[in-house]
Design a protein around this motif. Structure first.
Motif, mmCIF file in Angstrom:
data_model
loop_
_atom_site.group_PDB
_atom_site.id
_atom_site.type_symbol
_atom_site.label_atom_id
_atom_site.label_comp_id
_atom_site.label_asym_id
_atom_site.label_seq_id
_atom_site.Cartn_x
_atom_site.Cartn_y
_atom_site.Cartn_z
ATOM 1 N N PHE A 1 112.654 -27.929 -40.655
ATOM 2 C CA PHE A 1 111.988 -27.090 -39.654
ATOM 3 C C PHE A 1 110.591 -27.614 -39.347
ATOM 4 C CE2 PHE A 1 109.652 -23.661 -37.760
ATOM 5 C CZ PHE A 1 110.560 -23.190 -36.823
ATOM 6 N N GLN B 1 113.555 -18.516 -38.550
ATOM 7 C CA GLN B 1 112.985 -19.718 -39.144
ATOM 8 C C GLN B 1 111.545 -19.920 -38.702
ATOM 9 O OE1 GLN B 1 115.982 -22.473 -37.782
ATOM 10 N NE2 GLN B 1 117.041 -22.461 -39.757
ATOM 11 N N ASP C 1 109.441 -17.441 -40.623
ATOM 12 C CA ASP C 1 109.323 -17.895 -42.015
ATOM 13 C C ASP C 1 108.274 -18.992 -42.116
ATOM 14 O OD1 ASP C 1 111.232 -16.129 -42.884
ATOM 15 O OD2 ASP C 1 112.863 -17.600 -42.976
#
Length: 230
Positions: free
Chosen positions: A130, A177, A180
Motif C-alpha cells: 500500500f 486500506q 489504515d
C-alpha cells in the motif's frame, strides 16, 4: 535493457533459422530445412524475454494515465527504473521522485513491482504494497503543482482511496486500506525524527487547515463518525 537484448538475440536466431530454409548458405546449392524444435525454442525464448519489458511498458502507460487524472489533468509520465537506471539516478536513495516541470514520475527499481503486486492482489496487500500506492499518489500531487512535502503528503492522504479505485481496487477495500495507512503510518510520524517531520502536519486531519473537503476523500467515514457525536 538486458531483457530486450535477450529477446532481440533469440528473435534474430529464429529469423536466421527461417532465412536459412529459404536462402542457401554460401557454397551450398540447396537451402537446408528448418529445424522446428530449435525454431520453436528461439521464438518461445524471444517472447518470454520480451514479456517482462512489455508488461512494465503497459503498466507505465496505465500509471501515467491515472497520475494525469490525479494531477487534475496536468500531463504525467511514469517511468519504472531498472537496476541500471537506479544506479545512475541522481535521487537513487529516494524510493520515488517527480519533476514538476516535466511531469515525469520515477519509481526506483523494485517499487513498480510492489505497486503491481498491490494492483493485482489488493485484498492480500502488505503495508509495503500500500505504501507503493501512496507513493504513486504523493508523486502525482507534485505533478499537480505542490512543492511543500507536508502539504503534498496530506493531499495524497486524502486521495489515496481515489488512486486505488482508479487502479481497479474496490471502494470499500481501498477506503479501509487508506484509512489504515493514515492512522497507522501517517499519524505515527508525529513523534519521529526530522526527516519524517517534513512529511507530517497536525493540520492534516478532518476539519483542520489542510482538509480539502473532497467529495471522495479518504476521510469520508471520519466525517460521518464526527457527525454522530453531536
Amino acid at each position: 535493457m538486458l531483457w530486450i537484448i535477450a529477446a532481440a538475440v533469440f528473435a534474430w536466431l529464429a529469423f536466421r533459422e527461417v532465412r536459412a530454409a529459404r536462402v542457401p548458405r554460401r557454397g551450398y546449392a540447396q537451402p537446408r530445412p528448418v529445424f522446428k524444435p530449435y525454431l520453436i525454442a528461439c521464438m518461445a525464448l524471444s517472447a518470454g524475454f520480451a514479456w517482462q519489458p512489455l508488461k512494465y511498458w503497459r503498466f507505465e502507460r496505465l500509471l501515467s494515465a491515472k497520475a494525469t487524472q490525479l494531477a487534475d489533468g496536468r500531463p504525467a509520465r511514469v517511468h519504472c527504473n531498472s537496476v541500471a537506471d537506479t544506479l545512475f539516478d541522481s535521487e537513487q536513495f529516494a524510493a520515488g521522485h517527480a519533476n514538476i516541470e516535466t511531469g515525469q514520475i520515477v519509481f526506483q527499481h523494485g517499487w513498480c513491482a510492489t505497486l503491481m503486486d498491490y494492483v493485482n492482489k489488493p485484498a492480500s496487500a502488505s503495508p509495503e504494497d500500500f505504501f507503493a500506492l501512496h507513493m504513486f499518489t504523493h508523486e502525482s500531487m507534485h505533478v499537480r503543482g505542490e512543492t511543500n512535502e507536508a502539504r503534498t503528503e496530506c493531499q495524497a492522504i486524502q486521495r489515496d482511496t481515489r488512486a486505488a479505485m482508479l487502479l481497479g481496487v474496490p471502494e470499500a477495500l481501498a477506503r479501509k486500506q487508506a484509512l489504515d495507512f493514515y492512522f497507522n503510518s501517517y499519524m505515527g510520524r508525529s513523534g519521529d525524527g526530522w526527516m519524517s517531520a517534513q512529511y507530517f502536519s497536525d493540520q492534516c486531519a478532518p476539519g483542520k487547515a489542510m482538509d480539502e473537503q473532497l467529495s471522495d476523500s479518504t476521510w469520508l467515514p471520519l466525517y460521518s463518525a464526527a457527525d454522530e457525536q453531536f
